[in-house]
Write a protein that holds these residues in place. Structure first.
Motif, PDB file in Angstrom:
ATOM      1  N   GLU A   1      65.710  52.525  86.579  1.00 47.50           N
ATOM      2  CA  GLU A   1      65.193  52.932  87.883  1.00 47.50           C
ATOM      3  C   GLU A   1      64.792  54.392  87.868  1.00 47.50           C
ATOM      4  N   SER A   2      65.552  55.162  87.132  1.00 46.45           N
ATOM      5  CA  SER A   2      65.269  56.595  87.002  1.00 46.45           C
ATOM      6  C   SER A   2      65.404  56.970  85.534  1.00 46.45           C
TER       7      SER A   2
ATOM      8  N   THR B   1      57.305  69.162  76.768  1.00 45.77           N
ATOM      9  CA  THR B   1      56.527  68.061  77.345  1.00 45.77           C
ATOM     10  C   THR B   1      57.340  66.771  77.355  1.00 45.77           C
ATOM     11  N   PHE B   2      58.156  66.548  76.339  1.00 42.51           N
ATOM     12  CA  PHE B   2      59.010  65.362  76.306  1.00 42.51           C
ATOM     13  C   PHE B   2      60.082  65.456  77.398  1.00 42.51           C
TER      14      PHE B   2
ATOM     15  N   GLU C   1      65.794  64.339  84.898  1.00 44.78           N
ATOM     16  CA  GLU C   1      66.724  65.451  84.671  1.00 44.78           C
ATOM     17  C   GLU C   1      67.006  65.553  83.181  1.00 44.78           C
ATOM     18  N   TRP C   2      67.223  66.776  82.728  1.00 44.35           N
ATOM     19  CA  TRP C   2      67.554  67.009  81.321  1.00 44.35           C
ATOM     20  C   TRP C   2      68.591  68.119  81.269  1.00 44.35           C
ATOM     21  N   PRO C   3      69.759  67.863  80.706  1.00 44.25           N
ATOM     22  CA  PRO C   3      70.812  68.879  80.701  1.00 44.25           C
ATOM     23  C   PRO C   3      70.419  70.067  79.826  1.00 44.25           C
ATOM     24  N   PRO C   4      70.914  71.248  80.189  1.00 41.38           N
ATOM     25  CA  PRO C   4      70.621  72.423  79.348  1.00 41.38           C
ATOM     26  C   PRO C   4      71.229  72.251  77.964  1.00 41.38           C
TER      27      PRO C   4
END
Length: 817
Positions: free
Chosen positions: A229-230, A295-296, A302-305
């Motif tokens: 879904e996400s 870009t990826f 969301e992408w964790p640091p």
């Protein structure tokens, strides 16, 4: 065209690590076996490099802009294979063959040979006709100025490569048949003029359409779709390989613990998917966990640091070095690299004239020269600094916001400073600075700076009164503690901190005073230079009383009593944001939607007069705008820089308080031009980017020999000039064209071409060119060009450009969007 190639690009970064980009290029006539082999060998090469390279699949005619940036101005594949590949070009040794090329691209150029026929031409593209004695550039009526200028670089390349620099060049404008004889000569080669066809649907090169994003997992040789879904980072498992299919781009993500066989299998699966769906124009990028491109990451909600990974992989580099050395290539520098740790240079002369204003409400008050280096953390300031460049006067107008200044005065400061820049006809560089984020240029301009608590402005006084806050503004008779920092007498600061022992730090020296006594405290990790600076700052802060020196570990009871007792404190030096490897972005501003596009391996020629660019260096950014940019856009340059920070599409958690410089073409300071191999004559030319390049190509423009000084226009404000003898010198050095009608009309040229084809002369006298240089020039400095990586976009309007202060945020209870 019948071969496949693997290109390895290794770049040494400022942090001491290496970045590897591997491209495997497939000619349009290469076999499927060769394409598959190239993909597998690329995976093996990545493994030898430690598994941290980004891999790109490149197909002829659809190369990525990053690959094209390695081979400027263009790639022109040759027919055949092996013997007639990239390294062996037969330059029409027997007889010149007339060829027609179509060129597309504003920043890098895609060049494709098309049939030499009138039907190949259209109104939307730019074409280059290469004949034996003359090269024609045909500009479609719907083509843009930037593309025309870039196509001229291809014309220059063809002239130098295939004609040994000995042929004429002509520009032909679509729809201007009777403009001059050159147009007649051009159309004569096509059998005469006739209306051009429209581009077919398959030739349209509009914006890429968004495709539904699909995530597939490579499991036991099969690609299995994953429902979601996400799209989040949690969907990726470190022991598996995945394909993220975004239509125009496909990403292969390989978990850190996957085997080499798994990675090869995923790479082969991606090749089969592209071949089976006949997706010849999709770009494929492959990466290992921990080394994902921006870009990826931007495809995920969301992408964790992630930490800054700096694996040495000396063994892997040794294998690659041995491989390259066996091929007879120089491998010096591949085996090791060291981070840059030297003190940053300012690239600005500090002997200029400085004026400083304090912002009071909507107005500004000029400070006396004795007070202009004394700032308060609750106030906002405007400074104007004029100094001598290499051969012209430069002007820097900046704003400084204290950490506790109120938002209303920050907005006023930006507005007042912007008006000063506009009054200078945008020939001044503008800077927006925040306390604690100042660049080296600011410190060397002020040299000895003191920052006190509290504030004197009307806005600050009103704010604390309305909110019932205590006024903690500095008083010479009160208790105060100052941290001393800097790199020398020309760059030193005294920063007032809370007068408690927890504010101490073993890496610094401090000044502590009350109404009756003065103490200096020497941290155990300080140097003799630090101790010299404290003596200098004593003269500026408290020169009327003798000081008592306190060495760390041997303090008196009186010292600790003033600080409220001894508690634990730090010994680590305060870290400041470091300059990163610079990256250049082109800004696209259609109808308020802000998008950016990265320019890889940039040079000065990438700064196009019609566009706005952002030069990103992490600790600060530059917003550069060309002479041909609309005046309204120029006034929004600071807003553009703010949007760049707010969007944070680089996923680096950029602070909104990062320093922003705005720079106008022709008035670039040396601390901007150092990132390029700079030719000041180019930035001082008039006209569009196309006009300038055409004039240079035809020999109608050269560098000026006389370089008179250009005086910076007077801006607002008056102040007594400082005695330059009191300021030491700290100079860091570094290094549609209007054409005259042809002597014979185009119709006569066409007629003569058909009546006497054997005696037709393609040569015509070079046209007169409008003078492109103004009367003044700037310094001709040079610096190394830097590196870049990524393409992304920013969308949505930005309502405000000034971040709220802490106090203002408490009052309003809102955040700025």
């Amino acid at each position: 065209m019948g071969d496949s190639y693997i290109i390895l690009k290794t770049t040494a970064l400022k942090n001491g690590s290496f970045r590897h980009d591997i491209h495997y290029w497939l000619g349009k006539d290469t076999s499927q076996d060769e394409a598959g082999t190239a993909a597998i060998l690329t995976v093996e090469l990545d493994a030898a490099l430690g598994g941290r390279a980004v891999q790109y699949r490149e197909s002829q005619g659809n190369e990525t802009e990053k690959l094209l940036s390695y081979f400027r101005p263009c790639i022109m594949p040759q027919p055949g294979g092996v013997a007639s590949g990239f390294n062996h070009v037969e330059v029409n040794e027997q007889e010149h063959v007339t060829r027609l090329y179509v060129c597309r691209g504003k920043h890098v150029v895609h060049v494709k040979e098309v049939p030499f026929a009138r039907s190949s031409l259209n109104h939307d593209d730019i074409f280059i006709l290469d004949t034996k004695s003359k090269i024609f550039q045909f500009n479609g009526s719907n083509s843009c100025i930037q593309e025309r200028g870039k196509a001229l670089e291809v014309v220059q390349y063809i002239k130098d490569t295939f004609h040994e620099g000995k042929c004429e060049v002509a520009a032909v404008e679509d729809g201007k048949l009777m403009a001059d004889a050159e147009a007649g000569e051009f159309w004569a080669l096509f059998g005469g003029f006739a209306p051009l066809p429209r581009k077919t649907a398959s030739e349209e090169t509009g914006e890429e359409t968004e495709a539904a994003v699909k995530l597939l997992c490579f499991n036991q040789g099969q690609l299995e779709p994953i429902g979601f879904e996400s799209l989040t980072h949690d969907l990726l498992e470190t022991n598996k390989c995945y394909l993220l299919d975004c239509g125009a781009q496909m990403y292969v993500w390989m978990g850190r613990t996957t085997s080499l066989q798994q990675r090869k299998g995923a790479s082969e699966a991606a090749e089969k998917l592209l071949t089976g769906d006949s997706r010849t124009k999709s770009h494929v990028m492959k990466m290992i966990e921990g080394y994902e491109t921006v870009t990826f990451k931007s495809k995920f909600n969301e992408w964790p640091p992630t930490p800054d990974l700096k694996l040495s992989s000396e063994d892997g580099r040794g294998k690659v070095a041995a491989l390259l050395k066996s091929q007879g290539l120089d491998v010096k520098g591949l085996m090791k690299s060291a981070p840059v740790t030297e003190e940053p240079e300012s690239y600005i002369d500090c002997t200029g004239h400085l004026q400083v204003w304090r912002v009071n409400g909507n107005a500004k008050t000029l400070l006396a020269s004795s007070e202009q280096s004394k700032f308060y953390t609750g106030d906002c300031y405007i400074f104007q600094y004029t100094y001598t460049g290499e051969d012209k006067e430069e002007c820097l107008i900046g704003t400084w916001f204290g950490n506790k200044s109120v938002e209303e005065e920050r907005v006023s400061a930006i507005s007042l400073a912007s008006k000063m820049v506009q009054a200078a006809k945008f020939q001044a560089t503008m800077a927006r600075l925040y306390e604690g984020k100042e660049p080296i240029q600011f410190f060397v301009i002020f040299q000895s700076l003191q920052v006190f608590k509290g504030g004197l402005s009307s806005g600050y006084k009103k704010f604390i009164a309305e909110n019932g806050l205590d006024d903690d503004s500095y008083s010479e008779a009160g208790l105060a503690l100052f941290r001393i920092q800097g790199s020398g007498p020309e760059n030193m600061q005294a920063i007032q901190v809370d007068a408690v022992s927890s504010s101490l730090n073993s890496s610094y020296c401090y000044i502590l005073h009350d109404g009756n006594s003065v103490f200096t405290w020497i941290g155990n990790l300080t140097t003799s230079l630090d101790q010299e600076l404290i003596e200098r700052q004593l003269d500026a802060i408290k020169s009327d009383l003798p000081s008592r020196s306190q060495k760390e570990g041997r303090e008196t009871d009186k010292f600790w009593e003033l600080l409220g007792g001894k508690v634990k404190y730090s010994n680590k030096k305060i870290e400041t944001e470091q300059e990163s490897d610079p990256r250049l972005f082109s800004c696209i501003l259609p109808k308020g939607i802000h998008k950016v596009k990265e320019i890889y391996h940039f040079t000065q020629d990438d700064l196009i007069a019609e566009d706005v660019f952002v030069l990103y260096c992490h600790s600060y950014i530059f917003v550069w705008f060309g002479q041909e940019v609309d005046a309204k856009v120029k006034t929004q340059a600071m807003d553009i820089g703010e949007k760049f920070l707010v969007r944070d599409f680089l996923r680096e958690n950029l602070s909104r308080e990062t320093t922003i410089f705005t720079v106008s073409e022709g008035s670039e300071p040396q601390f901007f031009t150092r990132f390029f191999t700079w030719d000041s004559a180019k930035s001082l030319m008039h006209g569009s980017s196309y006009q300038r390049k055409l004039a240079i190509l035809k020999g109608g423009a050269t560098k000026l020999l006389d370089k008179p000084k250009r005086r910076t226009p007077a801006v607002s404000g008056r102040g007594a000039a400082q005695d330059k003898a009191q300021r030491s010198r700290s100079m860091s050095t570094s290094p549609e064209c209007h054409r005259v009608r042809g002597r014979s009309p185009a119709f006569a040229a066409l007629t003569s071409a058909f009546e006497k084809p054997s005696t037709r002369n393609l040569s015509t006298p070079p046209p007169a060119v409008k003078k492109l240089f103004p009367k003044s020039t700037g310094p001709d400095t040079s610096k190394e060009a830097a590196i870049s990586e990524l393409t992304s976009s920013l969308e949505g309007p930005l309502k405000r450009t000034i971040p709220k202060s802490v106090k203002a945020s408490q009052e309003a209870g809102k955040t700025i969007q």
